[in-house]
Design a protein around this motif. Structure first.
Motif, mmCIF file in Angstrom:
data_model
loop_
_atom_site.group_PDB
_atom_site.id
_atom_site.type_symbol
_atom_site.label_atom_id
_atom_site.label_comp_id
_atom_site.label_asym_id
_atom_site.label_seq_id
_atom_site.Cartn_x
_atom_site.Cartn_y
_atom_site.Cartn_z
ATOM 1 N N ASP A 52 -35.964 -29.109 -55.767
ATOM 2 C CA ASP A 52 -36.982 -28.859 -54.868
ATOM 3 C C ASP A 52 -37.915 -27.850 -55.594
ATOM 4 O OD1 ASP A 52 -38.746 -28.060 -52.287
ATOM 5 O OD2 ASP A 52 -37.281 -26.182 -51.913
ATOM 6 N N PHE A 53 -38.738 -28.597 -56.461
ATOM 7 C CA PHE A 53 -39.855 -28.108 -57.294
ATOM 8 C C PHE A 53 -41.031 -27.707 -56.543
ATOM 9 C CE2 PHE A 53 -43.343 -28.537 -60.070
ATOM 10 C CZ PHE A 53 -42.965 -27.874 -61.450
ATOM 11 N N LYS A 54 -41.403 -26.288 -56.497
ATOM 12 C CA LYS A 54 -42.199 -25.787 -55.896
ATOM 13 C C LYS A 54 -43.341 -25.033 -56.858
ATOM 14 C CE LYS A 54 -41.084 -26.247 -51.618
ATOM 15 N NZ LYS A 54 -40.338 -25.258 -50.769
ATOM 16 N N GLY A 55 -44.497 -25.180 -56.795
ATOM 17 C CA GLY A 55 -45.698 -24.315 -57.588
ATOM 18 C C GLY A 55 -46.443 -23.498 -56.645
ATOM 19 N N CYS A 56 -46.957 -22.561 -57.149
ATOM 20 C CA CYS A 56 -47.953 -21.563 -56.577
ATOM 21 C C CYS A 56 -49.116 -22.324 -56.323
ATOM 22 C CB CYS A 56 -48.017 -20.377 -57.291
ATOM 23 S SG CYS A 56 -48.914 -20.420 -58.685
ATOM 24 N N SER A 57 -50.001 -21.618 -55.608
ATOM 25 C CA SER A 57 -51.308 -22.185 -55.255
ATOM 26 C C SER A 57 -52.484 -22.093 -56.224
ATOM 27 C CB SER A 57 -51.959 -21.273 -53.724
ATOM 28 O OG SER A 57 -52.325 -20.116 -54.279
ATOM 29 N N CYS A 58 -51.976 -21.321 -57.194
ATOM 30 C CA CYS A 58 -53.059 -21.468 -58.458
ATOM 31 C C CYS A 58 -52.651 -22.159 -59.514
ATOM 32 C CB CYS A 58 -53.391 -20.076 -58.766
ATOM 33 S SG CYS A 58 -52.165 -19.112 -59.576
ATOM 34 N N GLY A 59 -51.282 -22.862 -59.422
ATOM 35 C CA GLY A 59 -50.898 -23.616 -60.365
ATOM 36 C C GLY A 59 -50.139 -23.035 -61.802
ATOM 37 N N ALA A 60 -50.053 -21.574 -61.855
ATOM 38 C CA ALA A 60 -49.859 -20.854 -63.101
ATOM 39 C C ALA A 60 -48.211 -21.148 -63.031
ATOM 40 C CB ALA A 60 -50.128 -19.448 -62.986
ATOM 41 N N VAL A 61 -47.529 -21.064 -62.199
ATOM 42 C CA VAL A 61 -46.061 -21.060 -62.207
ATOM 43 C C VAL A 61 -45.338 -21.914 -61.375
ATOM 44 C CG1 VAL A 61 -45.814 -18.664 -63.060
ATOM 45 C CG2 VAL A 61 -45.730 -19.137 -60.815
ATOM 46 N N CYS A 62 -44.069 -22.259 -61.482
ATOM 47 C CA CYS A 62 -43.320 -23.164 -60.722
ATOM 48 C C CYS A 62 -42.046 -22.712 -60.734
ATOM 49 C CB CYS A 62 -43.494 -24.741 -61.083
ATOM 50 S SG CYS A 62 -45.195 -25.312 -61.194
ATOM 51 N N VAL A 63 -41.203 -23.103 -59.518
ATOM 52 C CA VAL A 63 -39.749 -22.979 -59.497
ATOM 53 C C VAL A 63 -39.058 -24.245 -59.153
ATOM 54 C CG1 VAL A 63 -40.067 -21.987 -57.138
ATOM 55 C CG2 VAL A 63 -38.139 -21.075 -58.604
ATOM 56 N N ASP A 64 -37.747 -24.151 -59.490
ATOM 57 C CA ASP A 64 -36.955 -25.388 -59.234
ATOM 58 C C ASP A 64 -35.521 -24.900 -59.068
ATOM 59 O OD1 ASP A 64 -36.315 -28.175 -58.817
ATOM 60 O OD2 ASP A 64 -36.630 -28.926 -60.978
ATOM 61 N N GLY A 65 -34.560 -25.856 -58.582
ATOM 62 C CA GLY A 65 -33.114 -25.792 -58.670
ATOM 63 C C GLY A 65 -32.474 -25.402 -57.396
ATOM 64 N N GLY A 66 -32.977 -24.846 -56.277
ATOM 65 C CA GLY A 66 -32.508 -24.487 -55.307
ATOM 66 C C GLY A 66 -31.411 -23.414 -55.488
ATOM 67 N N LYS A 67 -30.034 -23.586 -55.108
ATOM 68 C CA LYS A 67 -28.742 -22.748 -55.232
ATOM 69 C C LYS A 67 -28.164 -23.563 -56.376
ATOM 70 C CE LYS A 67 -29.185 -20.876 -51.048
ATOM 71 N NZ LYS A 67 -28.557 -20.393 -49.768
ATOM 72 N N ASP A 68 -28.697 -24.493 -57.007
ATOM 73 C CA ASP A 68 -27.818 -25.154 -58.219
ATOM 74 C C ASP A 68 -28.180 -24.640 -59.453
ATOM 75 O OD1 ASP A 68 -26.215 -26.866 -56.490
ATOM 76 O OD2 ASP A 68 -27.649 -28.324 -56.452
ATOM 77 N N TYR A 69 -29.492 -24.418 -59.742
ATOM 78 C CA TYR A 69 -29.915 -23.783 -61.177
ATOM 79 C C TYR A 69 -31.044 -23.227 -61.080
ATOM 80 C CZ TYR A 69 -32.586 -28.064 -61.055
ATOM 81 O OH TYR A 69 -33.395 -29.212 -60.625
ATOM 82 N N ARG A 71 -34.642 -22.753 -62.635
ATOM 83 C CA ARG A 71 -35.554 -23.357 -63.769
ATOM 84 C C ARG A 71 -37.168 -22.814 -63.184
ATOM 85 N NH1 ARG A 71 -37.836 -29.440 -63.919
ATOM 86 N NH2 ARG A 71 -39.099 -29.327 -65.821
ATOM 87 N N ARG A 72 -37.644 -22.456 -64.372
ATOM 88 C CA ARG A 72 -39.040 -21.550 -64.271
ATOM 89 C C ARG A 72 -39.823 -22.412 -65.087
ATOM 90 N NH1 ARG A 72 -36.413 -20.104 -60.819
ATOM 91 N NH2 ARG A 72 -35.819 -18.168 -60.304
ATOM 92 N N CYS A 73 -41.288 -22.522 -64.699
ATOM 93 C CA CYS A 73 -42.405 -23.277 -65.314
ATOM 94 C C CYS A 73 -43.600 -22.407 -65.554
ATOM 95 C CB CYS A 73 -42.914 -24.631 -65.002
ATOM 96 S SG CYS A 73 -41.553 -25.828 -64.732
ATOM 97 N N GLY A 74 -44.153 -22.316 -66.831
ATOM 98 C CA GLY A 74 -45.418 -21.458 -66.938
ATOM 99 C C GLY A 74 -44.878 -20.185 -67.913
ATOM 100 N N TYR A 75 -45.790 -19.291 -68.077
ATOM 101 C CA TYR A 75 -45.458 -18.171 -69.084
ATOM 102 C C TYR A 75 -44.745 -17.130 -68.291
ATOM 103 C CZ TYR A 75 -48.936 -20.570 -71.902
ATOM 104 O OH TYR A 75 -49.684 -21.379 -72.778
ATOM 105 N N PRO A 76 -43.704 -16.735 -68.995
ATOM 106 C CA PRO A 76 -42.879 -15.698 -68.321
ATOM 107 C C PRO A 76 -43.680 -14.223 -67.911
ATOM 108 C CG PRO A 76 -41.653 -16.435 -70.163
ATOM 109 C CD PRO A 76 -43.190 -16.931 -70.102
ATOM 110 N N GLU A 77 -44.797 -14.057 -68.564
ATOM 111 C CA GLU A 77 -45.742 -12.952 -68.239
ATOM 112 C C GLU A 77 -46.288 -13.219 -67.099
ATOM 113 O OE1 GLU A 77 -47.589 -15.002 -71.580
ATOM 114 O OE2 GLU A 77 -45.696 -14.310 -71.231
ATOM 115 N N ASP A 78 -46.345 -14.391 -66.437
ATOM 116 C CA ASP A 78 -47.197 -14.564 -65.297
ATOM 117 C C ASP A 78 -46.387 -14.693 -63.948
ATOM 118 O OD1 ASP A 78 -49.226 -15.138 -66.710
ATOM 119 O OD2 ASP A 78 -49.423 -16.977 -66.976
#
Length: 95
Positions: A52-69, A71-78
């Motif tokens: 269930d890959f979701k991104g924020c409205s500005c496109g800077a970060v994303c989250v994935d994995g639900g309750k299985d894992y 996963r983060r996309c983007g810069y950790p400081e964001d």
């Protein structure tokens, strides 16, 4: 897979001068909630199910994995981590 506990393995590493490894611990964790807050647009995004890959409205970060894992996309400081996980020790005696 309703009612099935999903686990992630996390490693905690403590180091001293020049990155020398002195401690390694593997802990089993159960993901209760998988979400982050984008520090650029302020949106909180949550992944509810596996892939269930979701991104924020500005496109800077994303989250994935639900309750299985986790996963983060983007810069950790964001992003600010807002996930909820339970330690294996906290679950002993409940299952």
């Amino acid at each position: 897979m309703s009612g099935v506990n999903h686990w992630i393995d996390t490693a905690n590493v403590r180091d001293i001068d020049k990155g020398v490894l002195i401690f390694w611990e593997i802990r089993r964790m159960r993901i209760v909630k998988n979400c982050i807050k984008c520090l650029k647009c302020g949106e909180v995004i949550e992944s509810v199910t596996r892939h269930d890959f979701k991104g924020c409205s500005c496109g800077a970060v994303c989250v994935d994995g639900g309750k299985d894992y986790l996963r983060r996309c983007g810069y950790p400081e964001d992003w600010e981590e807002m996930s909820v996980v339970e330690d294996d020790n906290a679950l002993q005696g409940r299952e």
